[in-house]
Design a protein around this motif. Structure first.
Motif, PDB file in Angstrom:
ATOM      1  N   VAL A 248       0.823  -1.173  -0.108  1.00 50.21           N
ATOM      2  CA  VAL A 248       0.056   0.095  -0.023  1.00 50.21           C
ATOM      3  C   VAL A 248       0.934   1.334  -0.164  1.00 50.21           C
ATOM      4  CG1 VAL A 248      -1.686   1.324   1.199  1.00 50.21           C
ATOM      5  CG2 VAL A 248      -1.900  -1.212   1.008  1.00 50.21           C
ATOM      6  N   ALA A 249       2.005   1.145   0.856  1.00 46.19           N
ATOM      7  CA  ALA A 249       2.863   2.334   0.718  1.00 46.19           C
ATOM      8  C   ALA A 249       3.538   2.628  -0.535  1.00 46.19           C
ATOM      9  CB  ALA A 249       3.966   2.183   1.801  1.00 46.19           C
ATOM     10  N   HIS A 250       3.744   1.650  -1.256  1.00 44.98           N
ATOM     11  CA  HIS A 250       4.384   1.611  -2.580  1.00 44.98           C
ATOM     12  C   HIS A 250       3.136   2.679  -3.692  1.00 44.98           C
ATOM     13  CE1 HIS A 250       5.988   1.016  -6.893  1.00 44.98           C
ATOM     14  NE2 HIS A 250       4.548   0.486  -6.896  1.00 44.98           N
ATOM     15  N   HIS A 251       1.913   2.075  -3.465  1.00 43.62           N
ATOM     16  CA  HIS A 251       0.854   2.838  -4.100  1.00 43.62           C
ATOM     17  C   HIS A 251       0.765   4.051  -3.824  1.00 43.62           C
ATOM     18  CE1 HIS A 251       0.139  -0.774  -6.933  1.00 43.62           C
ATOM     19  NE2 HIS A 251       0.114  -1.549  -5.648  1.00 43.62           N
ATOM     20  N   VAL A 252       0.596   4.329  -2.547  1.00 42.95           N
ATOM     21  CA  VAL A 252       0.619   5.700  -2.021  1.00 42.95           C
ATOM     22  C   VAL A 252       1.638   6.456  -2.506  1.00 42.95           C
ATOM     23  CG1 VAL A 252       0.602   7.062  -0.132  1.00 42.95           C
ATOM     24  CG2 VAL A 252      -0.906   4.906  -0.119  1.00 42.95           C
ATOM     25  N   SER A 253       2.800   6.037  -2.656  1.00 41.52           N
ATOM     26  CA  SER A 253       3.961   6.834  -2.887  1.00 41.52           C
ATOM     27  C   SER A 253       3.802   7.223  -4.467  1.00 41.52           C
ATOM     28  CB  SER A 253       5.211   6.010  -2.751  1.00 41.52           C
ATOM     29  OG  SER A 253       6.383   6.743  -3.343  1.00 41.52           O
ATOM     30  N   VAL A 254       3.353   6.288  -5.253  1.00 41.40           N
ATOM     31  CA  VAL A 254       3.242   6.530  -6.750  1.00 41.40           C
ATOM     32  C   VAL A 254       1.985   7.704  -7.065  1.00 41.40           C
ATOM     33  CG1 VAL A 254       2.102   5.639  -8.729  1.00 41.40           C
ATOM     34  CG2 VAL A 254       3.839   4.201  -7.434  1.00 41.40           C
ATOM     35  N   LEU A 255       1.085   7.738  -6.088  1.00 37.74           N
ATOM     36  CA  LEU A 255      -0.025   8.478  -6.049  1.00 37.74           C
ATOM     37  C   LEU A 255       0.262   9.891  -5.838  1.00 37.74           C
ATOM     38  CD1 LEU A 255      -3.021   6.386  -4.921  1.00 37.74           C
ATOM     39  CD2 LEU A 255      -2.751   7.368  -7.237  1.00 37.74           C
ATOM     40  N   VAL A 256       1.334   9.907  -4.519  1.00 31.72           N
ATOM     41  CA  VAL A 256       1.933  11.269  -4.186  1.00 31.72           C
ATOM     42  C   VAL A 256       2.886  11.944  -5.234  1.00 31.72           C
ATOM     43  CG1 VAL A 256       3.593  12.368  -2.522  1.00 31.72           C
ATOM     44  CG2 VAL A 256       1.706  10.955  -1.707  1.00 31.72           C
ATOM     45  N   ASP A 257       3.682  11.310  -5.972  1.00 34.03           N
ATOM     46  CA  ASP A 257       4.434  11.431  -7.144  1.00 34.03           C
ATOM     47  C   ASP A 257       3.710  11.971  -8.252  1.00 34.03           C
ATOM     48  OD1 ASP A 257       6.762  10.855  -5.473  1.00 34.03           O
ATOM     49  OD2 ASP A 257       7.150   8.981  -6.663  1.00 34.03           O
ATOM     50  N   ALA A 258       2.601  11.568  -8.425  1.00 39.91           N
ATOM     51  CA  ALA A 258       1.474  11.915  -9.547  1.00 39.91           C
ATOM     52  C   ALA A 258       0.805  13.153  -9.147  1.00 39.91           C
ATOM     53  CB  ALA A 258       1.002  10.805 -10.045  1.00 39.91           C
ATOM     54  N   GLN A 259       1.074  13.553  -7.886  1.00 38.52           N
ATOM     55  CA  GLN A 259       0.346  14.805  -7.242  1.00 38.52           C
ATOM     56  C   GLN A 259      -1.211  14.501  -7.298  1.00 38.52           C
ATOM     57  OE1 GLN A 259       1.564  18.261  -9.382  1.00 38.52           O
ATOM     58  NE2 GLN A 259       3.760  18.072  -8.552  1.00 38.52           N
ATOM     59  N   LEU A 260      -1.601  13.521  -7.188  1.00 40.02           N
ATOM     60  CA  LEU A 260      -2.892  12.918  -6.881  1.00 40.02           C
ATOM     61  C   LEU A 260      -3.284  13.045  -5.298  1.00 40.02           C
ATOM     62  CD1 LEU A 260      -3.351  10.364  -9.704  1.00 40.02           C
ATOM     63  CD2 LEU A 260      -4.175  12.740  -9.472  1.00 40.02           C
ATOM     64  N   LEU A 261      -2.064  12.665  -4.599  1.00 42.90           N
ATOM     65  CA  LEU A 261      -2.344  12.554  -3.059  1.00 42.90           C
ATOM     66  C   LEU A 261      -1.397  13.394  -2.288  1.00 42.90           C
ATOM     67  CD1 LEU A 261      -2.507   8.765  -2.234  1.00 42.90           C
ATOM     68  CD2 LEU A 261      -4.409  10.510  -2.598  1.00 42.90           C
ATOM     69  N   LYS A 262      -1.742  13.991  -1.019  1.00 42.58           N
ATOM     70  CA  LYS A 262      -0.754  14.673  -0.555  1.00 42.58           C
ATOM     71  C   LYS A 262      -1.008  14.296   1.190  1.00 42.58           C
ATOM     72  CE  LYS A 262      -3.565  18.606  -0.117  1.00 42.58           C
ATOM     73  NZ  LYS A 262      -3.716  20.273  -0.404  1.00 42.58           N
ATOM     74  N   VAL A 263      -0.056  14.699   2.009  1.00 45.26           N
ATOM     75  CA  VAL A 263      -0.202  14.585   3.352  1.00 45.26           C
ATOM     76  C   VAL A 263      -1.022  15.821   3.850  1.00 45.26           C
ATOM     77  CG1 VAL A 263       1.125  14.572   5.283  1.00 45.26           C
ATOM     78  CG2 VAL A 263       2.265  13.541   3.384  1.00 45.26           C
ATOM     79  N   VAL A 264      -2.011  15.443   4.560  1.00 44.74           N
ATOM     80  CA  VAL A 264      -2.749  16.566   5.188  1.00 44.74           C
ATOM     81  C   VAL A 264      -2.816  16.926   6.507  1.00 44.74           C
ATOM     82  CG1 VAL A 264      -4.543  16.196   3.001  1.00 44.74           C
ATOM     83  CG2 VAL A 264      -4.901  14.774   5.248  1.00 44.74           C
ATOM     84  N   ARG A 265      -2.252  15.831   7.167  1.00 48.72           N
ATOM     85  CA  ARG A 265      -2.002  16.148   8.594  1.00 48.72           C
ATOM     86  C   ARG A 265      -1.184  14.981   8.987  1.00 48.72           C
ATOM     87  NH1 ARG A 265      -5.892  13.311  12.164  1.00 48.72           N
ATOM     88  NH2 ARG A 265      -7.669  12.416  10.692  1.00 48.72           N
ATOM     89  N   THR A 266      -0.496  15.185   9.955  1.00 41.36           N
ATOM     90  CA  THR A 266       0.352  13.970  11.017  1.00 41.36           C
ATOM     91  C   THR A 266       0.292  13.933  12.285  1.00 41.36           C
ATOM     92  OG1 THR A 266       2.123  15.591  11.302  1.00 41.36           O
ATOM     93  CG2 THR A 266       2.167  14.649   9.218  1.00 41.36           C
ATOM     94  N   ARG A 267       0.456  13.003  12.976  1.00 39.01           N
ATOM     95  CA  ARG A 267       0.374  12.630  14.415  1.00 39.01           C
ATOM     96  C   ARG A 267       1.299  11.815  14.693  1.00 39.01           C
ATOM     97  NH1 ARG A 267      -4.861   8.576  15.105  1.00 39.01           N
ATOM     98  NH2 ARG A 267      -3.708   6.859  14.343  1.00 39.01           N
ATOM     99  N   ARG A 268       1.720  12.295  15.833  1.00 44.24           N
ATOM    100  CA  ARG A 268       2.898  11.319  16.454  1.00 44.24           C
ATOM    101  C   ARG A 268       2.786  10.269  17.355  1.00 44.24           C
ATOM    102  NH1 ARG A 268       8.239  12.920  17.658  1.00 44.24           N
ATOM    103  NH2 ARG A 268       9.128  11.735  19.239  1.00 44.24           N
ATOM    104  N   VAL A 269       3.172   9.093  16.610  1.00 48.33           N
ATOM    105  CA  VAL A 269       2.713   7.691  17.345  1.00 48.33           C
ATOM    106  C   VAL A 269       4.129   7.198  18.102  1.00 48.33           C
ATOM    107  CG1 VAL A 269       1.626   5.444  17.176  1.00 48.33           C
ATOM    108  CG2 VAL A 269       0.756   7.486  15.966  1.00 48.33           C
ATOM    109  N   ARG A 270       4.269   7.133  19.501  1.00 53.60           N
ATOM    110  CA  ARG A 270       5.745   7.113  20.026  1.00 53.60           C
ATOM    111  C   ARG A 270       6.601   7.545  19.550  1.00 53.60           C
ATOM    112  NH1 ARG A 270       3.478   1.580  18.946  1.00 53.60           N
ATOM    113  NH2 ARG A 270       1.993   0.970  20.525  1.00 53.60           N
TER     114      ARG A 270
END
Length: 140
Positions: A30-52
């Motif tokens: 899934v991370a690979h496919h998300v990375s491809v979509l981010v590179d194609a500018q179809l996805l972006k990071v909209v927020r982050t949260r700290r987990v440990r």
């Protein structure tokens, strides 16, 4: 897989872990496919949260409208033409996007060529019907 990810993220932002659990797939896939979509500018990071000790990223869709079209061989560089069309479409859709009044649908299907021609003929007929309506205001 990528189309399913885009459809899921239409409803709300999600992490790679959440997407992997939804698809019952390994996080690395899934991370690979998300990375491809981010590179194609179809996805972006909209927020982050700290987990440990790590920052978990929530991904969301970037565009509200997609334009898919054909480019004829006489158009020259197909990528340049599609990028120009995409910029033009985004600029014209910006007011509706800002007002959260922009609608779109993307569906991928496999149909015989004859039915594809029929589909486009029906779509062009529908668009022509709406173009001929009298203007009802200043909004395009």
């Amino acid at each position: 897989m990528r189309n399913t990810i885009l459809e899921l993220l239409l409803k709300r932002a999600a992490t790679v872990s959440e997407l992997a659990a939804t698809h019952d797939r390994p996080k690395s896939t899934v991370a690979h496919h998300v990375s491809v979509l981010v590179d194609a500018q179809l996805l972006k990071v909209v927020r982050t949260r700290r987990v440990r000790a790590i920052h978990e990223r929530f991904y969301g869709r970037t565009p509200r409208i997609f334009r898919v079209g054909t480019v004829s061989p006489t158009d020259g560089d197909a990528n340049a033409v599609l990028q120009q069309r995409s910029r033009h479409g985004r600029s014209r859709a910006a007011p509706a996007h800002l007002a959260d009044q922009l609608s779109s649908i993307v569906r991928h299907v496999r149909i015989p060529q004859e039915q594809a021609r029929e589909f486009w003929a029906r779509l062009l007929e529908l668009a022509s019907d709406y173009v001929q309506l009298p203007r009802g205001g200043d909004v395009v």
